[in-house]
Design a protein around this motif. Structure first.
Motif, mmCIF file in Angstrom:
data_model
loop_
_atom_site.group_PDB
_atom_site.id
_atom_site.type_symbol
_atom_site.label_atom_id
_atom_site.label_comp_id
_atom_site.label_asym_id
_atom_site.label_seq_id
_atom_site.Cartn_x
_atom_site.Cartn_y
_atom_site.Cartn_z
ATOM 1 N N HIS A 118 8.409 -20.236 34.067
ATOM 2 C CA HIS A 118 9.085 -18.749 33.854
ATOM 3 C C HIS A 118 8.054 -17.728 33.930
ATOM 4 C CE1 HIS A 118 7.764 -19.918 29.850
ATOM 5 N NE2 HIS A 118 7.906 -18.749 29.785
ATOM 6 N N CYS A 119 6.676 -18.032 33.800
ATOM 7 C CA CYS A 119 5.793 -16.853 33.663
ATOM 8 C C CYS A 119 4.519 -17.036 34.465
ATOM 9 C CB CYS A 119 5.559 -16.564 32.092
ATOM 10 S SG CYS A 119 4.573 -15.197 31.868
ATOM 11 N N PRO A 120 4.463 -16.512 35.590
ATOM 12 C CA PRO A 120 3.299 -16.922 36.533
ATOM 13 C C PRO A 120 1.975 -16.593 35.918
ATOM 14 C CG PRO A 120 4.865 -15.513 37.614
ATOM 15 C CD PRO A 120 5.546 -15.552 36.239
ATOM 16 N N SER A 121 1.174 -17.360 36.321
ATOM 17 C CA SER A 121 -0.238 -16.904 35.545
ATOM 18 C C SER A 121 -0.796 -15.482 35.829
ATOM 19 C CB SER A 121 -1.437 -18.194 36.021
ATOM 20 O OG SER A 121 -1.834 -18.046 37.455
ATOM 21 N N THR A 122 -0.671 -15.091 37.089
ATOM 22 C CA THR A 122 -0.872 -13.685 37.135
ATOM 23 C C THR A 122 -0.331 -12.752 36.176
ATOM 24 O OG1 THR A 122 -0.907 -14.099 39.846
ATOM 25 C CG2 THR A 122 -0.930 -11.817 39.135
ATOM 26 N N LEU A 123 0.856 -12.766 36.051
ATOM 27 C CA LEU A 123 1.364 -12.059 34.959
ATOM 28 C C LEU A 123 0.664 -12.067 33.279
ATOM 29 C CD1 LEU A 123 3.431 -9.726 34.145
ATOM 30 C CD2 LEU A 123 5.191 -11.640 33.634
ATOM 31 N N ARG A 124 0.343 -13.351 32.942
ATOM 32 C CA ARG A 124 -0.410 -13.631 31.846
ATOM 33 C C ARG A 124 -1.735 -13.126 31.887
ATOM 34 N NH1 ARG A 124 1.946 -18.924 32.647
ATOM 35 N NH2 ARG A 124 -0.173 -19.568 33.067
ATOM 36 N N LYS A 125 -2.428 -13.204 32.997
ATOM 37 C CA LYS A 125 -3.825 -12.491 33.232
ATOM 38 C C LYS A 125 -3.882 -11.049 33.256
ATOM 39 C CE LYS A 125 -5.385 -16.199 36.460
ATOM 40 N NZ LYS A 125 -5.513 -16.547 37.539
ATOM 41 N N LEU A 126 -2.807 -10.500 33.705
ATOM 42 C CA LEU A 126 -2.507 -9.049 33.583
ATOM 43 C C LEU A 126 -2.378 -8.640 32.238
ATOM 44 C CD1 LEU A 126 -0.599 -7.863 36.609
ATOM 45 C CD2 LEU A 126 -2.694 -7.426 36.125
ATOM 46 N N THR A 127 -1.378 -9.399 31.533
ATOM 47 C CA THR A 127 -1.003 -9.018 30.340
ATOM 48 C C THR A 127 -2.211 -9.413 29.124
ATOM 49 O OG1 THR A 127 0.946 -9.660 30.620
ATOM 50 C CG2 THR A 127 0.392 -9.538 28.402
ATOM 51 N N VAL A 128 -3.070 -10.387 29.344
ATOM 52 C CA VAL A 128 -4.208 -10.548 28.480
ATOM 53 C C VAL A 128 -5.247 -9.360 28.534
ATOM 54 C CG1 VAL A 128 -6.105 -11.987 28.013
ATOM 55 C CG2 VAL A 128 -3.786 -13.075 28.192
ATOM 56 N N GLN A 129 -5.493 -9.170 29.915
ATOM 57 C CA GLN A 129 -6.421 -8.142 30.012
ATOM 58 C C GLN A 129 -6.163 -6.816 29.416
ATOM 59 O OE1 GLN A 129 -8.032 -8.343 34.187
ATOM 60 N NE2 GLN A 129 -8.736 -10.535 33.999
ATOM 61 N N ALA A 130 -4.737 -6.242 29.901
ATOM 62 C CA ALA A 130 -4.393 -5.017 29.440
ATOM 63 C C ALA A 130 -4.409 -5.080 27.815
ATOM 64 C CB ALA A 130 -3.054 -4.609 29.864
ATOM 65 N N ILE A 131 -4.152 -5.958 27.155
ATOM 66 C CA ILE A 131 -4.120 -6.055 25.632
ATOM 67 C C ILE A 131 -5.534 -5.823 25.309
ATOM 68 C CG2 ILE A 131 -3.743 -7.614 23.592
ATOM 69 C CD1 ILE A 131 -1.133 -8.627 25.076
ATOM 70 N N LEU A 132 -6.444 -6.881 25.608
ATOM 71 C CA LEU A 132 -7.798 -6.693 25.281
ATOM 72 C C LEU A 132 -8.389 -5.398 25.591
ATOM 73 C CD1 LEU A 132 -9.314 -10.126 26.707
ATOM 74 C CD2 LEU A 132 -8.551 -9.521 24.310
ATOM 75 N N TYR A 133 -8.070 -4.690 26.570
ATOM 76 C CA TYR A 133 -8.671 -3.374 26.924
ATOM 77 C C TYR A 133 -8.135 -2.451 25.816
ATOM 78 C CZ TYR A 133 -9.770 0.759 29.556
ATOM 79 O OH TYR A 133 -10.393 1.898 30.001
ATOM 80 N N ARG A 134 -6.693 -2.466 25.591
ATOM 81 C CA ARG A 134 -6.258 -1.516 24.555
ATOM 82 C C ARG A 134 -6.603 -1.797 23.196
ATOM 83 N NH1 ARG A 134 -5.828 2.161 22.416
ATOM 84 N NH2 ARG A 134 -4.015 3.123 21.600
#
Length: 186
Positions: A118-134
Motif C-alpha cells: 500500500h505504500c511504495p518505498s519511494t514515497l516513504r523515502k521522500l516523506t522521511v527526507q522531507a520531515i528530516l529537512y523540515r
C-alpha cells in the motif's frame, strides 16, 4: 592516449569506496538534493547538534532548543522530541499506517526498506527526507530566531514539498501513483 576522457581522469583521481548498504535510502532516483544531503549528513551523525558541539569542548547548554527537556542529539531532534513525534504521527497516518514512533535511527531505516503493497518505498523515502529537512530547519529557526512554528504548519510545508516533488517527477515510473497514495488518507 589518442583522446582525453574526463570520466577516466576523474575515476583515476577519485577511487571509489565500497557501496554502503544505506546508500539506496539516501540517494534514489527522484530525490530532492537538499533533502538527500540532509539525510546523508544525519545518517552519518555529523549534524552540529548541541550535544555534539559540547563533546568538542564548547561550553554550551546541551538541552534541545525545540522542547528544552532532553539532550539535543540526532535521534532526539528527529525521532524523540515531542515536536518531531507530532509530525511523525501526522505523516505516518497520511501514508496509511497506524501511528508508530521510531525511537532509534535503525528502526527508521528498517521502516524505510520494509516491503509493503500500500505504500511504495519511494514515497516513504521522500516523506522521511522531507520531515528530516523540515525538523532541522525548525530546530535552527528556534535556535537562531526564537521563532517557533506549530507542528501543523510544519506538516503543511512537508505536505506541499512532497506534492511538488511528486508532480515534478510524475513522468517517472516510480512516481506514477504516488500522488494518489499520498492523498488517500488525507
Amino acid at each position: 592516449m589518442e583522446s582525453y576522457s574526463t570520466k577516466l581522469t576523474w575515476e583515476s583521481l577519485r577511487p571509489r569506496g565500497e557501496k554502503q548498504d544505506w546508500a539506496g535510502k539516501v540517494w534514489f532516483k527522484g530525490h530532492v538534493p537538499s533533502h538527500a544531503f540532509m539525510m546523508w549528513v544525519a545518517h552519518l551523525d555529523r549534524l552540529p547538534t548541541r550535544s555534539r558541539l559540547a563533546s568538542w569542548g564548547l561550553q554550551i547548554d546541551t538541552c534541545c532548543c525545540v522542547c528544552n527537556h532532553f539532550h539535543e542529539t540526532r535521534d532526539h531532534v528527529f525521532l524523540r522530541c515531542e515536536y518531531a513525534e507530532q509530525i511523525w504521527k501526522m505523516a505516518i497516518r497520511r501514508l496509511g499506517y497506524r501511528p508508530v514512533l521510531f525511537h532509534t535511527w535503525d528502526a527508521l531505516l528498517a521502516w524505510i526498506e520494509m516491503r509493503v503493497r500500500h505504500c511504495p518505498s519511494t514515497l516513504r523515502k521522500l516523506t522521511v527526507q522531507a520531515i528530516l529537512y523540515r525538523l532541522w530547519r525548525e530546530r535552527n529557526q528556534r535556535l537562531h530566531n526564537a521563532s517557533p512554528t506549530p507542528p501543523q504548519v510544519s506538516f503543511k510545508e512537508i505536505d506541499r514539498q512532497i506534492r511538488n516533488t511528486i508532480l515534478a517527477m510524475k513522468h517517472r515510473r516510480n512516481f506514477k501513483n504516488l500522488m494518489q497514495i499520498w492523498l488517500t488518507h488525507e
